[in-house]
Write a protein that holds these residues in place. Structure first.
Motif, PDB file in Angstrom:
ATOM      1  N   LEU A  63      10.019  -4.876  -6.882  1.00  0.00           N
ATOM      2  CA  LEU A  63      11.328  -4.965  -6.983  1.00  0.00           C
ATOM      3  C   LEU A  63      11.991  -6.283  -7.075  1.00  0.00           C
ATOM      4  N   TRP A  64      12.451  -6.823  -8.185  1.00  0.00           N
ATOM      5  CA  TRP A  64      12.977  -8.134  -8.574  1.00  0.00           C
ATOM      6  C   TRP A  64      14.512  -8.047  -8.206  1.00  0.00           C
ATOM      7  N   LEU A  65      14.705  -9.136  -7.472  1.00  0.00           N
ATOM      8  CA  LEU A  65      16.181  -9.129  -6.902  1.00  0.00           C
ATOM      9  C   LEU A  65      16.899 -10.183  -8.132  1.00  0.00           C
ATOM     10  N   PRO A  66      18.214  -9.558  -8.621  1.00  0.00           N
ATOM     11  CA  PRO A  66      18.653 -10.601  -9.707  1.00  0.00           C
ATOM     12  C   PRO A  66      19.240 -11.971  -9.618  1.00  0.00           C
ATOM     13  N   GLN A  67      19.505 -12.244  -8.403  1.00  0.00           N
ATOM     14  CA  GLN A  67      19.866 -13.544  -8.220  1.00  0.00           C
ATOM     15  C   GLN A  67      18.881 -14.641  -7.651  1.00  0.00           C
ATOM     16  N   LEU A  68      18.780 -15.747  -8.365  1.00  0.00           N
ATOM     17  CA  LEU A  68      17.830 -16.776  -7.494  1.00  0.00           C
ATOM     18  C   LEU A  68      18.418 -18.069  -7.141  1.00  0.00           C
ATOM     19  N   PRO A  69      17.666 -18.664  -6.236  1.00  0.00           N
ATOM     20  CA  PRO A  69      16.888 -18.206  -5.500  1.00  0.00           C
ATOM     21  C   PRO A  69      17.191 -17.560  -4.394  1.00  0.00           C
ATOM     22  N   VAL A  70      16.183 -16.603  -3.744  1.00  0.00           N
ATOM     23  CA  VAL A  70      16.489 -15.623  -2.742  1.00  0.00           C
ATOM     24  C   VAL A  70      16.190 -16.413  -1.394  1.00  0.00           C
ATOM     25  N   VAL A  71      17.139 -16.625  -0.505  1.00  0.00           N
ATOM     26  CA  VAL A  71      17.198 -17.278   0.458  1.00  0.00           C
ATOM     27  C   VAL A  71      16.782 -16.296   2.081  1.00  0.00           C
ATOM     28  N   SER A  72      17.336 -15.203   1.861  1.00  0.00           N
ATOM     29  CA  SER A  72      17.217 -14.235   2.973  1.00  0.00           C
ATOM     30  C   SER A  72      17.527 -12.906   2.303  1.00  0.00           C
ATOM     31  N   VAL A  73      17.021 -11.797   3.174  1.00  0.00           N
ATOM     32  CA  VAL A  73      17.278 -10.643   2.812  1.00  0.00           C
ATOM     33  C   VAL A  73      17.725  -9.917   4.225  1.00  0.00           C
ATOM     34  N   ALA A  74      19.053  -9.208   4.191  1.00  0.00           N
ATOM     35  CA  ALA A  74      19.642  -9.029   5.502  1.00  0.00           C
ATOM     36  C   ALA A  74      19.186  -7.485   5.702  1.00  0.00           C
ATOM     37  N   SER A  75      19.437  -6.664   4.757  1.00  0.00           N
ATOM     38  CA  SER A  75      19.014  -5.133   4.645  1.00  0.00           C
ATOM     39  C   SER A  75      18.661  -4.675   3.251  1.00  0.00           C
ATOM     40  N   VAL A  76      17.812  -3.493   3.469  1.00  0.00           N
ATOM     41  CA  VAL A  76      17.310  -2.885   2.393  1.00  0.00           C
ATOM     42  C   VAL A  76      17.390  -1.163   2.667  1.00  0.00           C
ATOM     43  N   SER A  77      18.167  -0.518   1.912  1.00  0.00           N
ATOM     44  CA  SER A  77      17.983   0.957   2.266  1.00  0.00           C
ATOM     45  C   SER A  77      17.551   1.675   0.772  1.00  0.00           C
ATOM     46  N   LEU A  78      16.697   2.621   0.879  1.00  0.00           N
ATOM     47  CA  LEU A  78      16.030   3.431  -0.133  1.00  0.00           C
ATOM     48  C   LEU A  78      16.844   4.819   0.045  1.00  0.00           C
ATOM     49  N   ASP A  79      17.558   5.208  -1.210  1.00  0.00           N
ATOM     50  CA  ASP A  79      18.291   6.649  -1.117  1.00  0.00           C
ATOM     51  C   ASP A  79      19.041   6.786   0.227  1.00  0.00           C
ATOM     52  N   GLY A  80      19.667   5.812   0.642  1.00  0.00           N
ATOM     53  CA  GLY A  80      20.608   5.960   1.962  1.00  0.00           C
ATOM     54  C   GLY A  80      19.521   5.798   3.457  1.00  0.00           C
ATOM     55  N   THR A  81      18.349   5.688   3.200  1.00  0.00           N
ATOM     56  CA  THR A  81      17.621   5.558   4.501  1.00  0.00           C
ATOM     57  C   THR A  81      17.313   3.775   4.587  1.00  0.00           C
ATOM     58  N   ALA A  82      17.500   3.317   5.759  1.00  0.00           N
ATOM     59  CA  ALA A  82      17.542   1.985   6.098  1.00  0.00           C
ATOM     60  C   ALA A  82      15.835   1.689   6.013  1.00  0.00           C
ATOM     61  N   LEU A  83      15.460   0.512   5.528  1.00  0.00           N
ATOM     62  CA  LEU A  83      13.957   0.180   5.714  1.00  0.00           C
ATOM     63  C   LEU A  83      14.034  -0.905   6.595  1.00  0.00           C
ATOM     64  N   VAL A  84      12.757  -0.992   7.267  1.00  0.00           N
ATOM     65  CA  VAL A  84      12.565  -2.203   8.159  1.00  0.00           C
ATOM     66  C   VAL A  84      11.467  -3.056   7.650  1.00  0.00           C
ATOM     67  N   VAL A  85      11.760  -4.436   7.669  1.00  0.00           N
ATOM     68  CA  VAL A  85      10.943  -5.576   7.122  1.00  0.00           C
ATOM     69  C   VAL A  85       9.824  -5.392   7.937  1.00  0.00           C
ATOM     70  N   TYR A  89       9.009  -2.527   3.898  1.00  0.00           N
ATOM     71  CA  TYR A  89       8.946  -3.444   2.852  1.00  0.00           C
ATOM     72  C   TYR A  89       8.499  -4.888   3.448  1.00  0.00           C
ATOM     73  N   SER A  90       8.314  -5.687   2.442  1.00  0.00           N
ATOM     74  CA  SER A  90       7.988  -7.083   2.816  1.00  0.00           C
ATOM     75  C   SER A  90       8.735  -7.865   1.288  1.00  0.00           C
ATOM     76  N   VAL A  91       9.219  -9.194   2.054  1.00  0.00           N
ATOM     77  CA  VAL A  91      10.023 -10.122   1.180  1.00  0.00           C
ATOM     78  C   VAL A  91       8.823 -11.025   0.606  1.00  0.00           C
ATOM     79  N   ARG A  92       8.688 -11.118  -0.605  1.00  0.00           N
ATOM     80  CA  ARG A  92       7.767 -12.012  -1.369  1.00  0.00           C
ATOM     81  C   ARG A  92       8.438 -12.942  -2.520  1.00  0.00           C
ATOM     82  N   GLY A  93       9.059 -14.006  -1.896  1.00  0.00           N
ATOM     83  CA  GLY A  93       9.448 -14.967  -2.691  1.00  0.00           C
ATOM     84  C   GLY A  93      10.912 -14.235  -3.375  1.00  0.00           C
ATOM     85  N   HIS A  94      11.115 -14.034  -4.549  1.00  0.00           N
ATOM     86  CA  HIS A  94      12.306 -13.396  -5.074  1.00  0.00           C
ATOM     87  C   HIS A  94      12.231 -11.913  -5.410  1.00  0.00           C
TER      88      HIS A  94
END
Length: 199
Positions: A63-85, A89-94
């Motif tokens: 899943l590409w994030l639209p703004q670059l460069p990505v510095v950090s990801v604070a939170s991610v939710s999938l269909d309302g459910t919070a995911l734990v890094v 999921y994992s953050v790989r570059g952008h």
């Protein structure tokens, strides 16, 4: 306050005047307009900021994030459910990677086809103030703002404080300078963040 990729001191230096000699409200407006034009030309927000975006991913694992460069990801939710890094999921570059893909189980319809999932991401992106990577954008902002400030009749004297008029004047100047426009897109655009070295 609107984004500013240059300062009043930068504009004063270009015009060979003291900061106190600038008409500060007009100069600030022009810097903000020029920053908006430069970021629009680059195709993204360049300054450091935190955003919350809602994405509709496809069935893949990336899943590409639209703004670059990505510095950090604070939170991610999938269909309302919070995911734990590290677990969900994992953050790989952008990009974000999820082994199970970005379609949640609840997104499957009874007929077996996949309905779109919704991923909400809060993340920090862009370059920190003073970063060397901002110098091209800073140069472009100062050039655009300085040209309009030095020749306000090019905007319309009666409307120098009108954001829309100043923005349009700077956009026209940017279109007339393809080398500058293309350089900003090349340096700050998404393709700059997609280059991968090695296998």
């Amino acid at each position: 306050m609107a984004d500013q990729l240059a300062s009043l001191a930068d504009l004063a230096a270009l015009l060979h005047v003291e900061v106190a000699d600038l008409h500060a409200p007009a100069a600030t407006l022009l810097i903000e307009c020029a920053t908006a034009v430069v970021q629009e030309t680059a195709g993204q927000r360049i300054v450091r900021a935190t955003s919350t975006v809602t994405l509709e991913p496809g069935p893949g694992r990336w899943l590409w994030l639209p703004q670059l460069p990505v510095v950090s990801v604070a939170s991610v939710s999938l269909d309302g459910t919070a995911l734990v890094v590290g677990e969900g999921y994992s953050v790989r570059g952008h990009r974000l990677w999820r082994s199970a893909g970005w379609q949640s189980v609840g997104s499957w319809e009874t007929a077996g086809s996949v309905a779109p999932s919704e991923v909400v991401v809060e993340y920090t992106h862009g370059y920190e103030a003073g970063a060397q990577e901002l110098q091209r954008a800073r140069q472009a902002v100062v050039a655009l703002a300085g040209a309009v400030y030095a020749n306000p009749s090019g905007v319309t004297r009666a409307q120098i404080d009108d954001y829309a008029v100043a923005f349009e004047a700077m956009s026209a100047r940017m279109e007339a300078a393809p080398y500058l426009r293309d350089g900003l897109r090349r340096y700050y655009g998404r393709s700059a963040g997609l280059i991968t070295l090695g296998g």
